[in-house]
Design an enzyme around this catalytic site. Structure first.
Site, PDB file in Angstrom:
ATOM      1  N   GLU A 176       9.496   6.131  12.616  1.00 22.51           N
ATOM      2  CA  GLU A 176      11.323   5.654  12.477  1.00 22.51           C
ATOM      3  C   GLU A 176      11.149   4.176  12.440  1.00 22.51           C
ATOM      4  O   GLU A 176      11.560   3.295  12.514  1.00 22.51           O
ATOM      5  CB  GLU A 176      11.824   6.204  13.661  1.00 22.51           C
ATOM      6  N   HIS A 219       0.646  10.571   3.675  1.00 25.66           N
ATOM      7  CA  HIS A 219      -0.465   9.633   4.060  1.00 25.66           C
ATOM      8  C   HIS A 219      -0.101   8.830   5.321  1.00 25.66           C
ATOM      9  O   HIS A 219      -1.038   8.244   6.508  1.00 25.66           O
ATOM     10  CB  HIS A 219      -1.286   9.386   3.069  1.00 25.66           C
ATOM     11  N   SER A 220       0.860   8.024   5.270  1.00 24.57           N
ATOM     12  CA  SER A 220       1.284   6.326   5.819  1.00 24.57           C
ATOM     13  C   SER A 220       2.837   6.574   5.778  1.00 24.57           C
ATOM     14  O   SER A 220       3.320   7.296   5.347  1.00 24.57           O
ATOM     15  CB  SER A 220       0.375   5.429   5.438  1.00 24.57           C
ATOM     16  N   SER A 247     -10.619  -0.706   7.539  1.00 18.55           N
ATOM     17  CA  SER A 247     -10.068   0.286   6.374  1.00 18.55           C
ATOM     18  C   SER A 247     -10.432   1.182   5.152  1.00 18.55           C
ATOM     19  O   SER A 247      -9.874   2.323   5.427  1.00 18.55           O
ATOM     20  CB  SER A 247      -8.287  -1.125   6.047  1.00 18.55           C
TER      21      SER A 247
END
Lengths: 434, 368
Positions: free
Chosen positions: A108, A324-325, A194
């Site tokens: 959020e 996913h993100s 990443s």
């Protein structure tokens, strides 16, 4: 199919809640080759046959999915219930709840522009705590990016995690990486990067180094996803782990999706687990929504890795309940019904809670308090993290090398001189003074 | 009540301050200067760079039956939505997901092109192209040479989103053009906006050599222009002079072109000089003629790129310019670039070659 019988199942001794692990030796049976001798090519020892025979993914039974709990949190076979102390079980549950609340609030907060990025762990909490509880805290972790529950279980604080997401001056990574790129030397958790699967051959190398330490009692666990398993580095890792006899647990979190790509477009054949036997790695497949199944599998795999200096591959099946993100809206490629079905039917937190309640270790009252406490902790931590300045800007130039070379020193000076004149155009007050 | 009100005011001030800081921190570091001239006559549509790239691929798939488009998550449109709607339009055998493997994507594309197909391969982020380095550098770039001209993979175009985006950190921000610029046999292109992107991508697709098409990802949505609807190409290897001037030559590509355009405006306003701004457009081959003619005219040169200073493509430009324009140079060539550090997350505003850093260098250049 004769080859089906070639997949043998055996029990590892020495572990009360024994876990069935598939043998790595999936050699065809010799029965068809009455008239032939076994050939001894350098590359394969196998019988000759006079009838051409192809094998395919249907030549073998699918590797079964081991579970201890059913979807109601009931133990299916009491022999398989691990003997875990009450405190540990409750701690596992608390970690899952903390993780889930942290996910909710940090997700959020990205939506509100407070942090730049986030990745939730919904649906995979059981893999995190099940594996973390089965490992020794000294075992070295190489992770992908959706394993923060392992860090929480190991004692990394919500404060440290939130500080990383804010990249503030108390971020152990000094604000250099995007949110969720955690790492903690103290918790034997190598800092994430990443690019996918790059950690896998590295993890194998680390396991080799540990093996060479006298009286070694540490193994390596390497987490990776179903998508990462398609990278060349994944194959390199499997093959190096097997041929160089490395004490490593290769832990595949198969959550069904690599961003939008479903596993049916990621691989054919019997998932990631089937690659284990093909490369000579002891392999098992478990229900990743069942923390106890994960626990038993990792215990057995760890025992195997350390006892024999050999790798083990665990494929933990789960479902990525979240996007996913924060950069992704997964309803563009999968239905809400599908997501809800998995979240309702195979929810790792729910089933583990029901298990604890059945054992009398937990009740609704404690749960309500825990949820609130977990939520409040994250909210409070965020408020504190927001007030903290970013690290001093010179941190941008540190740690590129052990000692800063003159060329970079010159660049620091250049920026310093620039800011002396043009400083008003940069939000310099957001950075902590040196 | 008063206390409450003042608390609220305090709170509001805090929020405003916080939002200001975030906007300073997260807002893009440049003003977009759209192209106002269409390169060809005819109907135009307002498109952002994502749509212009989509349009170029649409035209390719429409006109070239051998053409295929593939990469990670391409089926649903790709993570930046450049392939949006193309699978529905052209089918799953022409627009498709690959397994997650960049070396596989590059190698697969080389194979397609070797067998006569047109291949548009998407690497999800330029930062993730390095597993494909071997395929691109040792295979794609050398295919024609090593076969004595019998085979080639000119039908291959590799697209990859690159450069700063405001919050990408180490692995979603890099500009890797210089790594590939060291490889004879490749062509490398970086568009500065929608019109350039469409024309250059269509050129890359039809080019007889393998091309690397680096797309500054921050422009996908922030850059809007009136783009010709028809098929058109822009030449590879040709730079564009966007501003004419006599005080200095400013060279960039991709997003950084817009930073330099703003610097040119500032230079006019604050220093009272006209500078020339060149968008290099092609990194390999690059337009020596346009660049050197400009520097011979202005006698001063500033090169700016996001990638780190050391061995950045600016180094190649500077070396050639001093060879070709030595007697015309009034000052040392200036390079304003990313620092020699990995691309950092929260320090991005201080890492980038901002308009202020460019201004400072330009000032020194002119007063040398």
């Amino acid at each position: 199919m004769a080859l089906k019988a070639g997949v043998r199942v055996f029990r590892l001794n020495g572990l009360r809640p024994a876990v069935r692990l598939l043998s790595t030796h999936t050699r065809p049976e010799v029965q068809n080759a009455q008239n032939s001798k076994v050939a001894e090519f350098p590359g394969a020892r196998a019988p000759y046959i006079s009838e051409l025979k192809f094998v395919s993914e249907t030549s073998y039974d699918p590797i079964p999915i081991y579970r201890v709990l059913d979807h109601n949190g009931e133990v299916i076979d009491s022999k398989e219930e691990p003997a875990i102390e009450k405190d540990t079980l409750v701690n596992m549950y608390k970690t899952m709840v903390q993780l889930s609340q942290m996910d909710k609030i940090l997700y959020e907060s990205q939506r509100q522009g407070r942090i730049s990025f986030y990745m939730t762990n919904y649906g995979e909490e059981g893999i995190h705590v099940g594996s973390a509880a089965a490992l020794s805290p000294s075992d070295l972790v190489f992770a992908q990016y959706r394993e923060v529950g392992v860090l929480l279980y190991r004692g990394m604080t919500v404060t440290e995690i939130v500080n990383q997401c804010y990249g503030n001056c108390e971020d152990p990574g000094k604000g250099r990486q995007m949110p969720v790129h955690y790492g903690s030397k103290q918790h034997n958790f190598v800092t994430l990067s990443s690019p996918l699967a790059t950690q896998m051959p590295q993890a194998v190398g680390a396991a080799y180094a540990l093996k060479r330490v006298p009286n070694n009692d540490r193994c390596v666990i390497c987490y990776f996803g179903d998508g990462a398993a398609s990278e060349g580095d994944a194959h390199a890792a499997f093959n190096f782990a097997a041929t160089l006899d490395c004490p490593i647990i290769l832990m595949c979190r198969n959550n069904g999706y690599a961003i939008s790509t479903p596993t049916r477009e990621q691989y054919r054949g019997d998932g990631v687990a089937s690659r284990g036997p093909a490369l000579g790695i002891l392999t098992a497949r478990v229900d990743g929504t069942d923390p106890l199944a994960v626990y038993n599998a990792i215990r057995a795999a760890r025992d195997h890795a350390l006892r024999h200096n050999r790798p083990a591959l665990i494929e933990a099946m789960s479902y990525r309940v979240g996007h996913h993100s924060t950069s992704d809206d997964s309803t563009a490629y999968r239905s809400l019904e599908e997501i809800q079905k998995w979240n309702n039917d195979e929810n790792p937190i729910q089933k583990f809670k029901m298990y604890l309640e059945r054992k009398g270790y937990w009740d609704a009252g404690s749960d309500e308090a825990l949820q609130k406490e977990a939520r409040d902790l994250v909210v409070k931590t965020m408020q504190q993290a927001e007030k903290k300045q970013l690290p001093p800007w010179k941190e941008m130039f540190e740690d590129v090398y052990h000692d800063m070379p003159p060329r970079i020193q010159k660049q620091v000076k250049e920026l310093e001189d620039h800011l002396a004149v043009y400083g008003e155009h940069y939000a310099l007050d957001t950075f902590k003074p040196e | 009540m008063t206390a409450l009100a003042s608390r609220n005011v305090n709170f509001l001030t805090k929020i405003v301050k916080c939002v200001n800081n975030y906007s300073k921190r997260l807002s893009s570091h440049f003003i977009y200067f759209p192209d106002n001239e269409a390169p060809v006559e005819g109907e135009t549509n307002k498109m952002n760079m994502m749509q212009a790239i989509n349009n170029a691929m649409d035209i390719t798939l429409q006109n070239d039956p051998t053409a295929v488009l593939f990469g990670e998550d391409v089926a649903f449109g790709g993570v930046f939505r450049c392939a949006l709607g193309l699978q529905e339009k052209y089918g799953k055998d022409r627009v498709f997901n690959t397994p997650l493997c960049e070396q596989g994507i590059a190698g697969f594309g080389i194979g397609l092109a070797t067998a006569g197909a047109t291949a548009i391969a998407e690497i999800q982020f330029a930062d993730y192209i390095f597993p494909a380095f071997d395929q691109i550098v040792n295979e794609a770039a050398k295919a024609r040479y090593r076969s004595g001209g019998q085979f080639d993979c000119g039908g291959l175009t590799i697209r990859a989103p690159c450069s700063a985006v405001g919050h990408g950190g180490l692995y979603h921000s890099q500009s890797p053009e210089a790594f590939f610029a060291h490889v004879p046999g490749l062509k490398i292109v970086v568009p500065r906006g929608p019109i350039a992107a469409k024309g250059l991508l269509l050129s890359c697709v039809r080019e007889r050599d393998p091309c690397l098409f680096l797309e500054p990802k921050i422009l996908y949505r922030s850059a809007n222009e009136m783009v010709p609807v028809d098929d058109y190409t822009l030449p590879i290897g040709k730079a564009q002079v966007l501003r004419e001037g006599d005080a200095a030559t400013l060279i960039a590509w991709g997003t950084q072109v817009h930073v330099l355009l703003e610097v040119a405006d500032m230079a006019k306003e604050k220093l009272g000089v006209n500078v020339e701004v060149i968008d290099l457009m092609s990194i390999l081959p690059w337009d020596e003629e346009t660049v050197c003619n400009s520097v011979k005219k202005t006698g001063r040169c500033l090169i700016s790129h996001e990638a780190p200073l050391t061995s950045g493509f600016g180094a190649e430009l500077a070396a050639t310019i001093q060879e070709e324009c030595f007697l015309h140079l009034e000052a040392p060539i200036s390079r304003v670039t990313g620092w020699d550090a990995p691309f950092p997350h929260v320090f991005e505003p201080l890492y980038l070659p901002t308009k202020w850093r460019c201004m400072q260098h330009l000032h020194q250049l002119i007063n040398y």
